[in-house]
Design a protein around this motif. Structure first.
Motif, PDB file in Angstrom:
ATOM      1  N   LEU A   1      35.136 -58.905  24.322  1.00  0.00           N
ATOM      2  CA  LEU A   1      34.317 -59.757  25.181  1.00  0.00           C
ATOM      3  C   LEU A   1      33.475 -60.767  24.407  1.00  0.00           C
ATOM      4  CD1 LEU A   1      33.000 -57.437  28.029  1.00  0.00           C
ATOM      5  CD2 LEU A   1      34.903 -59.039  28.048  1.00  0.00           C
ATOM      6  N   LYS A   2      32.953 -60.367  23.261  1.00  0.00           N
ATOM      7  CA  LYS A   2      32.065 -61.263  22.496  1.00  0.00           C
ATOM      8  C   LYS A   2      32.764 -62.559  22.089  1.00  0.00           C
ATOM      9  CE  LYS A   2      27.989 -59.150  21.590  1.00  0.00           C
ATOM     10  NZ  LYS A   2      26.684 -59.796  21.663  1.00  0.00           N
ATOM     11  N   PRO A   3      33.952 -62.477  21.453  1.00  0.00           N
ATOM     12  CA  PRO A   3      34.626 -63.732  21.075  1.00  0.00           C
ATOM     13  C   PRO A   3      34.982 -64.588  22.288  1.00  0.00           C
ATOM     14  CG  PRO A   3      35.608 -61.862  19.950  1.00  0.00           C
ATOM     15  CD  PRO A   3      34.683 -61.312  20.981  1.00  0.00           C
ATOM     16  N   MET A   4      35.427 -63.948  23.380  1.00  0.00           N
ATOM     17  CA  MET A   4      35.790 -64.712  24.583  1.00  0.00           C
ATOM     18  C   MET A   4      34.554 -65.401  25.154  1.00  0.00           C
ATOM     19  SD  MET A   4      38.747 -62.816  26.717  1.00  0.00           S
ATOM     20  CE  MET A   4      38.048 -61.188  26.859  1.00  0.00           C
TER      21      MET A   4
ATOM     22  N   SER B   1      23.373 -75.035  21.222  1.00  0.00           N
ATOM     23  CA  SER B   1      24.312 -74.464  20.254  1.00  0.00           C
ATOM     24  C   SER B   1      24.948 -73.163  20.740  1.00  0.00           C
ATOM     25  CB  SER B   1      23.570 -74.179  18.949  1.00  0.00           C
ATOM     26  OG  SER B   1      24.383 -73.404  18.097  1.00  0.00           O
ATOM     27  N   ARG B   2      26.233 -72.989  20.432  1.00  0.00           N
ATOM     28  CA  ARG B   2      26.896 -71.721  20.752  1.00  0.00           C
ATOM     29  C   ARG B   2      26.290 -70.577  19.940  1.00  0.00           C
ATOM     30  NH1 ARG B   2      31.532 -72.002  23.804  1.00  0.00           N
ATOM     31  NH2 ARG B   2      32.438 -74.062  24.012  1.00  0.00           N
ATOM     32  N   LYS B   3      25.602 -70.910  18.856  1.00  0.00           N
ATOM     33  CA  LYS B   3      24.996 -69.885  17.999  1.00  0.00           C
ATOM     34  C   LYS B   3      23.605 -69.483  18.477  1.00  0.00           C
ATOM     35  CE  LYS B   3      27.570 -71.125  13.897  1.00  0.00           C
ATOM     36  NZ  LYS B   3      27.562 -71.800  12.602  1.00  0.00           N
ATOM     37  N   ARG B   4      23.206 -69.935  19.683  1.00  0.00           N
ATOM     38  CA  ARG B   4      21.872 -69.579  20.152  1.00  0.00           C
ATOM     39  C   ARG B   4      21.725 -68.058  20.251  1.00  0.00           C
ATOM     40  NH1 ARG B   4      22.709 -72.568  25.938  1.00  0.00           N
ATOM     41  NH2 ARG B   4      24.325 -71.237  26.793  1.00  0.00           N
TER      42      ARG B   4
ATOM     43  N   ASP C   1      25.430 -62.814  25.341  1.00  0.00           N
ATOM     44  CA  ASP C   1      24.949 -61.805  26.305  1.00  0.00           C
ATOM     45  C   ASP C   1      24.732 -62.388  27.701  1.00  0.00           C
ATOM     46  OD1 ASP C   1      24.924 -60.192  24.134  1.00  0.00           O
ATOM     47  OD2 ASP C   1      22.779 -59.811  24.114  1.00  0.00           O
ATOM     48  N   CYS C   2      24.877 -63.705  27.845  1.00  0.00           N
ATOM     49  CA  CYS C   2      24.612 -64.355  29.135  1.00  0.00           C
ATOM     50  C   CYS C   2      25.524 -63.787  30.228  1.00  0.00           C
ATOM     51  CB  CYS C   2      24.835 -65.864  28.999  1.00  0.00           C
ATOM     52  SG  CYS C   2      24.614 -66.747  30.553  1.00  0.00           S
ATOM     53  N   ILE C   3      24.935 -63.455  31.367  1.00  0.00           N
ATOM     54  CA  ILE C   3      25.697 -62.894  32.492  1.00  0.00           C
ATOM     55  C   ILE C   3      25.910 -63.941  33.597  1.00  0.00           C
ATOM     56  CG2 ILE C   3      25.073 -60.484  32.057  1.00  0.00           C
ATOM     57  CD1 ILE C   3      22.864 -60.805  34.195  1.00  0.00           C
ATOM     58  N   LEU C   4      25.584 -65.188  33.296  1.00  0.00           N
ATOM     59  CA  LEU C   4      25.807 -66.312  34.213  1.00  0.00           C
ATOM     60  C   LEU C   4      25.142 -66.104  35.582  1.00  0.00           C
ATOM     61  CD1 LEU C   4      29.556 -67.096  33.400  1.00  0.00           C
ATOM     62  CD2 LEU C   4      27.534 -68.268  32.535  1.00  0.00           C
TER      63      LEU C   4
END
Ligand code: SF4
Ligand code: SF4
Length: 94
Positions: A31-34, A69-72, A77-80
């Motif tokens: 899940l993390k990479p996706m 940034s994607r590195k934030r 962990d964002c659940i949208l």
């Protein structure tokens, strides 16, 4: 029993009540990479941001959402839930 012992120990060590999910759960490996490369994510127009931090206060996943940034921090962990977008007074989040 393993879940509770490991979960409580990791939460204590990392001072993070989601430590088990982040560091031991095998599903996280996929899940993390996706999530990191996902096209569906909350974007921040940093040029509009007035640094009121309302988005940071409302985010239950502690995502540093006022950065683009994607590195934030905790970005994957964002659940949208989009609660942050409702709070932003200048519509910097979308
Ligand atoms: S959409 Fe929800 S979980 Fe994601 S950054 Fe905004 S408030 Fe946090
Ligand atoms: S709520 Fe909007 S203006 Fe306030 S810190 Fe977050 S992105 Fe910036």
């Amino acid at each position: 029993a393993f879940y509770y012992i490991a979960g409580i120990a990791l939460a204590y060590i990392f001072k993070d009540n989601r430590a088990f999910c982040k560091y031991l759960c095998p599903i996280t490996v996929f899940l993390k990479p996706m999530s990191y490369y996902s096209l569906l994510r909350v974007h921040c127009d940093e040029s509009k941001c007035v640094h009121c931090n309302k988005c940071l206060k409302v985010c239950q996943m502690n995502v540093e959402v006022n950065k683009e940034s994607r590195k934030r921090k905790n970005g994957t962990d964002c659940i949208l839930c989009y609660e942050c977008t409702k709070e932003c007074p200048v519509k910097a989040l979308h």
